[in-house]
Design a protein around this motif. Structure first.
Motif, short mmCIF file in Angstrom:
data_model
loop_
_atom_site.label_atom_id
_atom_site.label_comp_id
_atom_site.label_asym_id
_atom_site.label_seq_id
_atom_site.Cartn_x
_atom_site.Cartn_y
_atom_site.Cartn_z
N ALA A 47 0.88 -1.18 0.00
CA ALA A 47 0.00 0.00 0.00
C ALA A 47 0.91 1.22 0.00
O ALA A 47 1.82 1.33 0.82
CB ALA A 47 -0.90 0.00 1.24
N LEU A 48 0.69 2.12 -0.93
CA LEU A 48 1.50 3.33 -1.04
C LEU A 48 0.56 4.51 -1.20
O LEU A 48 -0.15 4.61 -2.21
CB LEU A 48 2.45 3.22 -2.24
N ALA A 49 0.53 5.37 -0.18
CA ALA A 49 -0.39 6.51 -0.14
C ALA A 49 -1.82 5.99 -0.31
O ALA A 49 -2.26 5.14 0.46
CB ALA A 49 -0.02 7.55 -1.17
N ASN A 50 -2.53 6.42 -1.35
CA ASN A 50 -3.90 5.96 -1.56
C ASN A 50 -3.99 4.96 -2.72
O ASN A 50 -5.02 4.83 -3.36
CB ASN A 50 -4.83 7.15 -1.82
N GLY A 51 -2.91 4.23 -2.97
CA GLY A 51 -2.88 3.24 -4.04
C GLY A 51 -2.12 2.00 -3.61
O GLY A 51 -1.70 1.88 -2.46
N TRP A 52 -1.95 1.09 -4.54
CA TRP A 52 -1.27 -0.17 -4.26
C TRP A 52 -0.30 -0.48 -5.38
O TRP A 52 -0.59 -0.25 -6.55
CB TRP A 52 -2.29 -1.31 -4.13
N ILE A 53 0.83 -1.04 -4.99
CA ILE A 53 1.81 -1.55 -5.94
C ILE A 53 1.77 -3.07 -5.82
O ILE A 53 1.97 -3.62 -4.72
CB ILE A 53 3.24 -1.04 -5.63
N ILE A 54 1.50 -3.74 -6.91
CA ILE A 54 1.50 -5.20 -6.94
C ILE A 54 2.79 -5.62 -7.62
O ILE A 54 3.07 -5.19 -8.74
CB ILE A 54 0.28 -5.75 -7.69
#
Length: 130
Positions: A47-54
């Protein structure tokens, strides 16, 4: 702790990257950029800020993408997409992330309507910070 990106309604936007070393990339997005690891392994989710890195390993075509091979970038000077991160104070973020080991292409540049700079993750994926 951030919630896993599975919306009850509507959509959620996540950025998928192919990594040669999932753990190394996971540490970069968590420790350098300040994300929160939600899932270890394949795939890893940060989870990064208000998003996601997959983050996942590459692989050959599958039945739902029969002609597509997933792999990390090979030619770092030719890019077809990149992650764009907007920040409140680019100079503070630039210094903080550099101190944590981020490799920027240049310092922040005044482009008129925006200040921006670019860096790469451990596999060479381009990231714009503005």
């Amino acid at each position: 702790m951030a919630k896993f990106p599975a919306p009850a309604e509507g959509i959620v936007l996540a950025h998928f990257i192919v990594a040669s070393d999932i753990g190394r990339s996971q540490r970069f997005y968590a420790e350098v950029l300040g994300g929160e690891v939600l899932r270890d392994g394949e795939p890893s989710i940060v989870a990064l800020a208000n998003g996601w890195i997959i983050i996942n390993a590459g692989g050959p075509p599958t039945d739902d993408k029969p002609t597509v091979t997933l792999e990390p970038p090979h030619d770092l000077d030719h890019v077809s997409s990149f992650l764009n991160i907007r920040v409140a104070d680019i100079h503070a973020v630039y210094q903080q992330w550099r101190n944590r080991g981020a490799q920027f292409l240049t310092p922040p540049s005044d482009r008129g309507p925006e200040l921006r700079c670019y860096m790469r993750d451990p596999d060479g994926h381009l990231i714009e910070v503005g």
